[in-house]
Design a protein around this motif. Sequence first.
Motif, PDB file in Angstrom:
ATOM      1  N   SER A 155       0.269 -19.993  22.174  1.00 48.91           N
ATOM      2  CA  SER A 155       1.571 -19.366  22.363  1.00 48.91           C
ATOM      3  C   SER A 155       1.403 -18.026  23.074  1.00 48.91           C
ATOM      4  CB  SER A 155       2.257 -19.145  21.010  1.00 48.91           C
ATOM      5  OG  SER A 155       1.579 -18.159  20.258  1.00 48.91           O
ATOM      6  N   TRP A 156       2.425 -17.672  23.865  1.00 48.48           N
ATOM      7  CA  TRP A 156       2.452 -16.384  24.549  1.00 48.48           C
ATOM      8  C   TRP A 156       3.733 -15.635  24.162  1.00 48.48           C
ATOM      9  CZ3 TRP A 156      -1.728 -14.744  27.234  1.00 48.48           C
ATOM     10  CH2 TRP A 156      -2.692 -15.709  27.542  1.00 48.48           C
ATOM     11  N   HIS A 157       4.157 -15.834  22.925  1.00 47.37           N
ATOM     12  CA  HIS A 157       5.394 -15.213  22.445  1.00 47.37           C
ATOM     13  C   HIS A 157       5.128 -14.588  21.080  1.00 47.37           C
ATOM     14  CE1 HIS A 157       5.661 -18.677  19.786  1.00 47.37           C
ATOM     15  NE2 HIS A 157       5.609 -19.487  20.818  1.00 47.37           N
ATOM     16  N   THR A 158       6.138 -13.915  20.561  1.00 49.16           N
ATOM     17  CA  THR A 158       6.023 -13.322  19.236  1.00 49.16           C
ATOM     18  C   THR A 158       6.044 -14.431  18.174  1.00 49.16           C
ATOM     19  OG1 THR A 158       8.422 -13.108  19.108  1.00 49.16           O
ATOM     20  CG2 THR A 158       7.186 -11.221  19.972  1.00 49.16           C
ATOM     21  N   PRO A 159       5.593 -14.133  16.961  1.00 47.22           N
ATOM     22  CA  PRO A 159       5.017 -12.880  16.469  1.00 47.22           C
ATOM     23  C   PRO A 159       3.600 -12.655  16.974  1.00 47.22           C
ATOM     24  CG  PRO A 159       5.016 -14.528  14.742  1.00 47.22           C
ATOM     25  CD  PRO A 159       5.766 -15.141  15.883  1.00 47.22           C
ATOM     26  N   GLY A 160       3.209 -11.384  17.021  1.00 53.88           N
ATOM     27  CA  GLY A 160       1.973 -11.015  17.672  1.00 53.88           C
ATOM     28  C   GLY A 160       0.708 -11.426  16.947  1.00 53.88           C
ATOM     29  N   HIS A 161       0.839 -11.912  15.714  1.00 57.27           N
ATOM     30  CA  HIS A 161      -0.389 -12.341  15.035  1.00 57.27           C
ATOM     31  C   HIS A 161      -0.883 -13.680  15.564  1.00 57.27           C
ATOM     32  CE1 HIS A 161       1.793 -15.271  12.571  1.00 57.27           C
ATOM     33  NE2 HIS A 161       2.632 -14.325  12.179  1.00 57.27           N
ATOM     34  N   GLU A 162      -0.059 -14.361  16.415  1.00 58.18           N
ATOM     35  CA  GLU A 162      -0.465 -15.589  17.118  1.00 58.18           C
ATOM     36  C   GLU A 162      -1.009 -16.661  16.169  1.00 58.18           C
ATOM     37  OE1 GLU A 162       0.105 -16.303  20.181  1.00 58.18           O
ATOM     38  OE2 GLU A 162       0.715 -14.351  20.946  1.00 58.18           O
ATOM     39  N   GLY A 164      -1.724 -16.359  13.117  1.00 56.52           N
ATOM     40  CA  GLY A 164      -2.673 -15.802  12.162  1.00 56.52           C
ATOM     41  C   GLY A 164      -3.957 -15.302  12.780  1.00 56.52           C
ATOM     42  N   THR A 165      -4.177 -15.586  14.063  1.00 56.98           N
ATOM     43  CA  THR A 165      -5.442 -15.228  14.702  1.00 56.98           C
ATOM     44  C   THR A 165      -5.699 -13.723  14.660  1.00 56.98           C
ATOM     45  OG1 THR A 165      -5.201 -17.114  16.188  1.00 56.98           O
ATOM     46  CG2 THR A 165      -6.787 -15.420  16.820  1.00 56.98           C
ATOM     47  N   ALA A 166      -4.657 -12.923  14.863  1.00 54.98           N
ATOM     48  CA  ALA A 166      -4.845 -11.469  14.891  1.00 54.98           C
ATOM     49  C   ALA A 166      -5.385 -10.952  13.564  1.00 54.98           C
ATOM     50  CB  ALA A 166      -3.524 -10.778  15.239  1.00 54.98           C
ATOM     51  N   PHE A 167      -4.974 -11.553  12.476  1.00 63.76           N
ATOM     52  CA  PHE A 167      -5.440 -11.080  11.169  1.00 63.76           C
ATOM     53  C   PHE A 167      -6.950 -11.268  11.009  1.00 63.76           C
ATOM     54  CE2 PHE A 167      -0.941 -12.184  10.142  1.00 63.76           C
ATOM     55  CZ  PHE A 167      -0.525 -10.899   9.818  1.00 63.76           C
ATOM     56  N   LEU A 168      -7.498 -12.269  11.682  1.00 61.97           N
ATOM     57  CA  LEU A 168      -8.922 -12.562  11.537  1.00 61.97           C
ATOM     58  C   LEU A 168      -9.808 -11.516  12.205  1.00 61.97           C
ATOM     59  CD1 LEU A 168      -8.828 -16.426  12.146  1.00 61.97           C
ATOM     60  CD2 LEU A 168      -8.770 -15.183   9.971  1.00 61.97           C
ATOM     61  N   VAL A 172      -9.276  -6.373   6.383  1.00 58.77           N
ATOM     62  CA  VAL A 172      -8.096  -6.460   5.529  1.00 58.77           C
ATOM     63  C   VAL A 172      -7.168  -7.577   6.009  1.00 58.77           C
ATOM     64  CG1 VAL A 172      -6.762  -4.712   6.807  1.00 58.77           C
ATOM     65  CG2 VAL A 172      -6.252  -5.155   4.404  1.00 58.77           C
ATOM     66  N   GLY A 173      -7.098  -7.769   7.337  1.00 55.98           N
ATOM     67  CA  GLY A 173      -6.294  -8.859   7.874  1.00 55.98           C
ATOM     68  C   GLY A 173      -6.836 -10.208   7.455  1.00 55.98           C
ATOM     69  N   ARG A 174      -8.168 -10.344   7.449  1.00 52.85           N
ATOM     70  CA  ARG A 174      -8.777 -11.610   7.025  1.00 52.85           C
ATOM     71  C   ARG A 174      -8.462 -11.885   5.552  1.00 52.85           C
ATOM     72  NH1 ARG A 174     -12.487 -15.345   8.539  1.00 52.85           N
ATOM     73  NH2 ARG A 174     -12.758 -14.382  10.585  1.00 52.85           N
ATOM     74  N   ALA A 175      -8.482 -10.840   4.725  1.00 48.67           N
ATOM     75  CA  ALA A 175      -8.129 -11.017   3.313  1.00 48.67           C
ATOM     76  C   ALA A 175      -6.683 -11.487   3.179  1.00 48.67           C
ATOM     77  CB  ALA A 175      -8.359  -9.715   2.556  1.00 48.67           C
ATOM     78  N   PHE A 176      -5.801 -10.909   4.003  1.00 46.25           N
ATOM     79  CA  PHE A 176      -4.390 -11.298   3.995  1.00 46.25           C
ATOM     80  C   PHE A 176      -4.241 -12.755   4.415  1.00 46.25           C
ATOM     81  CE2 PHE A 176      -0.113 -11.162   6.127  1.00 46.25           C
ATOM     82  CZ  PHE A 176       0.634 -10.845   5.006  1.00 46.25           C
ATOM     83  N   TRP A 177      -4.930 -13.134   5.483  1.00 43.39           N
ATOM     84  CA  TRP A 177      -4.892 -14.512   5.981  1.00 43.39           C
ATOM     85  C   TRP A 177      -5.428 -15.477   4.927  1.00 43.39           C
ATOM     86  CZ3 TRP A 177      -8.196 -18.561   6.856  1.00 43.39           C
ATOM     87  CH2 TRP A 177      -7.783 -19.543   7.764  1.00 43.39           C
ATOM     88  N   GLY A 178      -6.520 -15.101   4.274  1.00 48.17           N
ATOM     89  CA  GLY A 178      -7.109 -15.979   3.275  1.00 48.17           C
ATOM     90  C   GLY A 178      -6.221 -16.177   2.069  1.00 48.17           C
ATOM     91  N   PHE A 179      -5.456 -15.127   1.696  1.00 50.20           N
ATOM     92  CA  PHE A 179      -4.595 -15.232   0.530  1.00 50.20           C
ATOM     93  C   PHE A 179      -3.455 -16.221   0.771  1.00 50.20           C
ATOM     94  CE2 PHE A 179      -0.904 -13.829  -1.966  1.00 50.20           C
ATOM     95  CZ  PHE A 179      -1.438 -13.846  -3.251  1.00 50.20           C
ATOM     96  N   PHE A 180      -2.817 -16.142   1.943  1.00 50.71           N
ATOM     97  CA  PHE A 180      -1.651 -16.985   2.203  1.00 50.71           C
ATOM     98  C   PHE A 180      -2.012 -18.325   2.847  1.00 50.71           C
ATOM     99  CE2 PHE A 180       0.529 -12.884   1.771  1.00 50.71           C
ATOM    100  CZ  PHE A 180       1.566 -13.258   0.929  1.00 50.71           C
ATOM    101  N   GLY A 181      -3.101 -18.392   3.568  1.00 52.34           N
ATOM    102  CA  GLY A 181      -3.501 -19.653   4.170  1.00 52.34           C
ATOM    103  C   GLY A 181      -2.963 -19.847   5.569  1.00 52.34           C
ATOM    104  N   GLN A 182      -3.626 -20.724   6.302  1.00 53.73           N
ATOM    105  CA  GLN A 182      -3.318 -20.914   7.718  1.00 53.73           C
ATOM    106  C   GLN A 182      -1.896 -21.388   7.968  1.00 53.73           C
ATOM    107  OE1 GLN A 182      -6.162 -22.579  10.751  1.00 53.73           O
ATOM    108  NE2 GLN A 182      -4.856 -24.385  10.525  1.00 53.73           N
ATOM    109  N   GLN A 183      -1.412 -22.319   7.146  1.00 49.67           N
ATOM    110  CA  GLN A 183      -0.095 -22.903   7.435  1.00 49.67           C
ATOM    111  C   GLN A 183       1.028 -21.879   7.373  1.00 49.67           C
ATOM    112  OE1 GLN A 183      -1.247 -25.795   9.021  1.00 49.67           O
ATOM    113  NE2 GLN A 183       0.891 -26.175   8.502  1.00 49.67           N
TER     114      GLN A 183
END
Length: 754
Positions: A155-162, A164-168, A172-183
């Motif tokens: 995707s080339w649109h918002t949201p900017g985390h793309e 979830g990739t940005a969190f990785l 701290v972003g990886r912890a956030f991603w891991g808590f909620f999960g990819q979906q």
Amino acid sequence: MLDNVAIKVLIITDPGAGSGTYREALETLLGELTQLEVVVRRSTDADDATLALGSDASFDAVVVDVVGALDAETIVPAIRHRNDHIPVFVASGVRGAEDLSASVLARINQFIYLLDDTPEWIAGRIHDAAQKYRRAVLPPMFEALVDFSTTHEYSWHTPGHEGGTAFLKSPVGRAFWGFFGQQMFRSDLSVSVAEVGSLLDHSGPIGRAERRAAHVFGADMTFFVTNGTSTSNRVVHQASVTAGEVMALDRNAHKSMEQATTITHGLPIYLRPTRNHLGIIGPIPPSEMTAQAIAEKVRTSPLISDSEARPVIAMVTNSTYDGLLYHVPTVEATLGSHIDRLHFDEAWYGYAAFNPIYAERFALHTADRAADAPTTFATQSTHKLLAALSQASYVHIRNGRRPIDHDLFNEAFMMHASTSPLYAIIASNDVAAAMMAGSGGLALTAESIAEAVAFRRTLARVAAEEGPGGWMPRPWQPETVLGADGIVRLFHDADEQQLITRPEPWLLRENDAWHGFQLPDAYAMLDPIKVTVTTPGLANDGTPEQFGVPAAILSAYLDEQASIVVEKTQDYSVLFLFSIGVTRGKWGTLLSTLLQFKHDVDANKRLEEVLPALYSSNSRRYARMGLRDLAGQMHTAMSENRQLAALHEAFATLPTPVLSPADAYARLVHGETDRIKIDDLASHTLAVGIVPYPPGIPLMMPGEESGSSSGPLVSYLKALQGFDRQFPGFEHEIHGIDHVDGAYVTHVIRTDHV
């Protein structure tokens, strides 16, 4: 699409029945299902199968083996009671389809004669039907969201985390991603994604989902709202009221109604609800809703210059916060006879359309409506007592007099809707409607009512065993029930099915003492799933008794001892909500904790033992005190400061409006206000609303005058302030009041700017 979750099949079979050849064929079939990676669970009788289906909604098909003692006439209707659409196969190797009744044949999908077709073929049929069911069970918007989030597109649109990739890229972003999960992040999309539709123009799968929800709930139109019923309420009034127009509002209203008057610049008049000896708020009596009563309110309002003006909309809270339900046809015949639009705030009551016990008690009821019935709005918090994510809400509309066009309403909707909504919230609205469609709504609400009734009966029985000299937290409900056989029985001895399925036991009868309201016979009904539990301390006339246990102590005990958080605490009552998520184990724990509370009060258990968090924060105040000591001190203080009597006097008084809420807000924005102590509040005009919680009913609205220092409004606030100073850790929550060094402080409009 959800292909990573194995298909699951329930087979109901009598393991000792049938010939060796038949049993071998059945076992071979189960082996073939296993080869297809199908998870198979066995039940041996109808009761076990019903429990399995009731506790686990992940089954994709059911096979009923009718060889032996199993009775399809019992099992198949039980399955269909829970699920209209799950594939049901009847298997046999002895009897044919000709031995099944027409009723059973009409409810099943396929008949299997195990000794005719090959096990591989039959297993494939079951597998294919289960796959089709799994896909069909998803409602339109959720299905589109699932499909898109699993396509792995760049995707080339918002949201900017793309996705979830940005969190990785951050610890701290990886912890956030891991808590909620990819979906979670894959399904967080931009409005640029046309495949799932738009919430703002109600197109595509989102539009289809809203139309499907309208059909399920019985509305002409349904709008999905993603920032709560506070917003839904404001949208309804934004679409109906313009500056200077009159709106008739339930004084028993959520603060979002105050905000609606502010943003619309409407001029409110108020409908006063009833209140009983416990401080429980009941419905608005019909006498407040007549054309004559409304005209008098308009004529005497200092804010309204046109004495002949008519309200353009009226708003009523149904159910009340304590679970009292209106007879809606009566409201339509009184209030709706002369006001063209009715708005029912049903934030806590979205399930009513799905159980006949609530017939005629909800906004979109199906009883005969007059040809000139008013246009009706119902706003419902999907997340409160249905199953959805926080902030999910519905606006349902049924047009009548002064109808509203979809596109016109959408203009108001878009003023409050985000252009970047969270799609998971929209999908949860879609799923909530799908869960209540067909037999699902009745099954879920019936279970909720059954659990509430079981708890009520058990607590009433335990309380009765204490005898006349004992005490026990008790359910607030009728003491006796008139049975279908004409015999009056104590509540805990009444017929359980009557309590679960019939409204009559829950009606507030005109001459019954238990409820304490002065209302027409059967005008109001108590919702079985909203369970108020009372503590001792008040006689039926509202006077203090010699012994009392204020409910705030019970709430603190439940929280500290069992992590049980109540919905609402009043002076001598607490409220529990039996939503569709309540289980027997959950209320069993509540019951045992109530019994332990009584034991610990009687034993005067030390506060450091039973309320350790309270004690550690206020050890000097509560040193060497026990639970009964605290109850005695608090009950005495509440009796001496006339706290409950002051509440009744304060809420029986409608303050004089000096400015409209919108004009008062303008003074606040311009800084034309002062911050003063409650002790100095007399004869001031409020810049903010003062709303004690619970139950969240406005004591004073912005622009209203406080009255004298000894008047009921200021006196009630002083009583609460005195209580808070005496009992740290039990301070009252009051919106519009700040606590500063033990004093209540609020904002008033400067005298020269009123």
